[in-house]
Design a protein around this motif. Structure first.
Motif, PDB file in Angstrom:
ATOM      1  N   VAL A  94       0.523  -1.111   0.091  1.00 19.40           N
ATOM      2  CA  VAL A  94      -0.183   0.274  -0.138  1.00 19.40           C
ATOM      3  C   VAL A  94       1.337   1.294   0.047  1.00 19.40           C
ATOM      4  CG1 VAL A  94      -1.567   1.309   1.348  1.00 19.40           C
ATOM      5  CG2 VAL A  94      -2.047  -1.115   1.213  1.00 19.40           C
ATOM      6  N   GLN A  95       0.519   1.612  -0.962  1.00 22.94           N
ATOM      7  CA  GLN A  95       1.317   3.325  -0.656  1.00 22.94           C
ATOM      8  C   GLN A  95       0.749   4.940  -0.837  1.00 22.94           C
ATOM      9  OE1 GLN A  95       3.746   6.333  -4.523  1.00 22.94           O
ATOM     10  NE2 GLN A  95       3.075   4.282  -4.331  1.00 22.94           N
ATOM     11  N   ASN A  96       0.702   5.764   0.860  1.00 24.65           N
ATOM     12  CA  ASN A  96      -0.257   6.690   0.853  1.00 24.65           C
ATOM     13  C   ASN A  96       0.502   7.304   1.360  1.00 24.65           C
ATOM     14  OD1 ASN A  96      -2.573   5.234   0.330  1.00 24.65           O
ATOM     15  ND2 ASN A  96      -3.581   4.672   2.453  1.00 24.65           N
ATOM     16  N   HIS A  97       0.243   8.743   1.541  1.00 20.17           N
ATOM     17  CA  HIS A  97       0.914   9.641   2.275  1.00 20.17           C
ATOM     18  C   HIS A  97       0.482   8.945   3.631  1.00 20.17           C
ATOM     19  CE1 HIS A  97       0.635  13.965   2.827  1.00 20.17           C
ATOM     20  NE2 HIS A  97       1.776  13.940   3.439  1.00 20.17           N
ATOM     21  N   TYR A  98       1.824  10.105   4.258  1.00 16.23           N
ATOM     22  CA  TYR A  98       1.863   9.654   5.534  1.00 16.23           C
ATOM     23  C   TYR A  98       3.160   9.714   6.318  1.00 16.23           C
ATOM     24  CZ  TYR A  98       2.773   6.452   9.941  1.00 16.23           C
ATOM     25  OH  TYR A  98       2.482   6.716  11.515  1.00 16.23           O
ATOM     26  N   SER A  99       3.509  10.850   6.841  1.00 14.35           N
ATOM     27  CA  SER A  99       3.826  11.881   7.688  1.00 14.35           C
ATOM     28  C   SER A  99       3.865  12.269   9.003  1.00 14.35           C
ATOM     29  CB  SER A  99       4.688  13.049   7.031  1.00 14.35           C
ATOM     30  OG  SER A  99       3.812  14.195   7.350  1.00 14.35           O
ATOM     31  N   LEU A 100       4.947  13.233   9.965  1.00 12.60           N
ATOM     32  CA  LEU A 100       4.697  13.098  10.943  1.00 12.60           C
ATOM     33  C   LEU A 100       3.078  14.118  10.659  1.00 12.60           C
ATOM     34  CD1 LEU A 100       7.726  14.112  12.435  1.00 12.60           C
ATOM     35  CD2 LEU A 100       6.203  13.685  13.973  1.00 12.60           C
ATOM     36  N   LEU A 101       3.373  14.641  10.134  1.00 15.30           N
ATOM     37  CA  LEU A 101       2.225  16.153   9.994  1.00 15.30           C
ATOM     38  C   LEU A 101       0.638  15.103   9.292  1.00 15.30           C
ATOM     39  CD1 LEU A 101       4.023  18.686   8.958  1.00 15.30           C
ATOM     40  CD2 LEU A 101       3.693  18.824  11.282  1.00 15.30           C
ATOM     41  N   TYR A 102       0.992  13.795   8.482  1.00 14.64           N
ATOM     42  CA  TYR A 102      -0.416  13.461   8.000  1.00 14.64           C
ATOM     43  C   TYR A 102      -0.667  12.106   8.672  1.00 14.64           C
ATOM     44  CZ  TYR A 102      -3.607  13.304   4.175  1.00 14.64           C
ATOM     45  OH  TYR A 102      -4.982  13.058   3.834  1.00 14.64           O
ATOM     46  N   ARG A 103      -1.244  12.006   9.587  1.00 11.77           N
ATOM     47  CA  ARG A 103      -1.444  10.247  10.038  1.00 11.77           C
ATOM     48  C   ARG A 103      -2.576   9.603  10.127  1.00 11.77           C
ATOM     49  NH1 ARG A 103       1.418  12.472  14.781  1.00 11.77           N
ATOM     50  NH2 ARG A 103       0.353  10.960  16.472  1.00 11.77           N
ATOM     51  N   GLN A 104      -3.242   9.781   8.434  1.00 12.25           N
ATOM     52  CA  GLN A 104      -4.285   9.066   8.915  1.00 12.25           C
ATOM     53  C   GLN A 104      -4.350   8.145   8.956  1.00 12.25           C
ATOM     54  OE1 GLN A 104      -6.997  10.940   5.858  1.00 12.25           O
ATOM     55  NE2 GLN A 104      -7.740  12.829   6.665  1.00 12.25           N
ATOM     56  N   SER A 105      -3.473   7.495   7.414  1.00 15.68           N
ATOM     57  CA  SER A 105      -3.549   6.081   7.469  1.00 15.68           C
ATOM     58  C   SER A 105      -3.156   5.293   8.973  1.00 15.68           C
ATOM     59  CB  SER A 105      -2.076   5.713   6.231  1.00 15.68           C
ATOM     60  OG  SER A 105      -2.746   5.696   5.205  1.00 15.68           O
ATOM     61  N   GLU A 106      -2.767   5.982   9.360  1.00 23.21           N
ATOM     62  CA  GLU A 106      -2.247   5.278  11.151  1.00 23.21           C
ATOM     63  C   GLU A 106      -4.103   5.818  11.653  1.00 23.21           C
ATOM     64  OE1 GLU A 106       0.755   6.405  13.052  1.00 23.21           O
ATOM     65  OE2 GLU A 106       0.065   6.549  15.209  1.00 23.21           O
TER      66      GLU A 106
END
Ligand SMILES: NC(=O)c1ccc[n+]([C@@H]2O[C@H](COP(=O)([O-])OP(=O)(O)OC[C@H]3O[C@@H](n4cnc5c(N)ncnc54)[C@H](OP(=O)(O)O)[C@@H]3O)[C@@H](O)[C@H]2O)c1
Length: 248
Positions: free
Chosen positions: A100-112
């Motif tokens: 799975v490839q999604n936007h995920y960073s300290l500032l964007y945690r929706q996948s978590e």
């Protein structure tokens, strides 16, 4: 990559539904174009680039795997329900969803927060986060006093957020100094410690060395929590225009 043996590197490319042609088999056609341009006869990891019509496009991956044109398949920009459904469709055809490839960073945690990351971990699916550095704002070169220059999307989107990131960036700079790594490595190590395999936009050769440092860096759980808490306090929304709200 020509001097290297094909089995010594890993090649990934994607099917983009919005660019599908009107022929009988747009997935096969788009893959054929990629194989030709990349001078290869197989792709290691083939993605469906977004979640437009999961029912229609996901089954099209199955014959590509069966024919050996594609070794593994993944989906990008899918929410939890869409990932589960894609996995079901593939499993019914005898194929595993590998990534799975999604936007995920300290500032964007929706996948978590939506449970998608946990689902991937529980089902042996590798999670590849993109925009881990938020296009450079988590790399320590920019802050409210040093915004992105020029008239471009990156400057337009991120410069207004920079005043809210002062405390997070200060913490990242402090941790980078303590661990003798680049500031960007703090953001990269954070996603690696969340059990993911980041895709970093390396625009300069020395960024590759930084990324290697991030792989061997271990942040303590107190450092991880401090970063998350300051990221939450920054209260910025870095969702990109092409991304769906995963909470819905
Ligand atoms: N599936 C999707 O919808 C999707 C969407 C977006 C991206 N992606 C994938 O994710 C990859 C990464 O995305 P991205 O490039 O937009 O974002 P990113 O990785 O968050 O940011 C890359 C930017 O960070 C800076 N940077 C990178 N490494 C650095 C380092 N070690 N130290 C300091 N600065 C560093 C560079 O800026 P400077 O050039 O200014 O130095 C670079 O342009 C893309 O190449 C693409 O493969 C996928």
């Amino acid at each position: 990559m020509k001097p290297y043996d094909r089995k010594d590197y890993f090649l990934s490319t994607k099917f983009t539904p919005v660019f599908a042609d009107s022929g009988d088999d747009p997935v096969r056609d788009m893959l054929a174009g990629s194989l030709k341009r990349l001078h290869t006869d197989y792709i290691d990891l083939y993605w469906i680039h977004n979640s437009d019509d999961v029912e229609k496009w996901t089954p099209e991956l199955i014959p590509l795997v069966k024919k050996g044109l594609v070794k593994h398949v993944g989906v990008s920009n899918h929410n939890l329900a869409q990932v589960k459904r894609a996995n079901e469709i593939l499993n019914a055809g005898g194929v595993e969803l590998a990534a799975v490839q999604n936007h995920y960073s300290l500032l964007y945690r929706q996948s978590e927060t939506t449970g998608l990351l946990d689902y991937c971990h529980q089902n042996g699916i590798t999670f590849f986060p993109y925009m881990v550095l938020e296009q450079g704002i988590l790399a320590g070169k920019h802050d409210a006093a040093h915004p992105f220059e020029g008239e471009n999307d990156r400057a337009r989107r991120y410069n207004p957020m920079l005043p809210q990131l002062n405390e997070l960036l200060a913490k990242m700079i402090e941790l980078a100094a303590q661990h003798h790594v680049a500031v960007a490595d703090i953001a990269t190590a954070w996603v690696i410690q969340k059990g993911t395999t980041p895709i970093i936009g390396v625009t300069k050769q020395h960024y590759i060395a930084d990324t290697k440092h991030a792989i061997s860096l271990t942040l303590t759980s107190a450092e991880m929590k401090a970063l998350e808490s300051l990221a939450d306090q920054a209260n910025v929304d870095t969702r990109a225009v092409w991304e769906q709200n995963m909470n819905q």
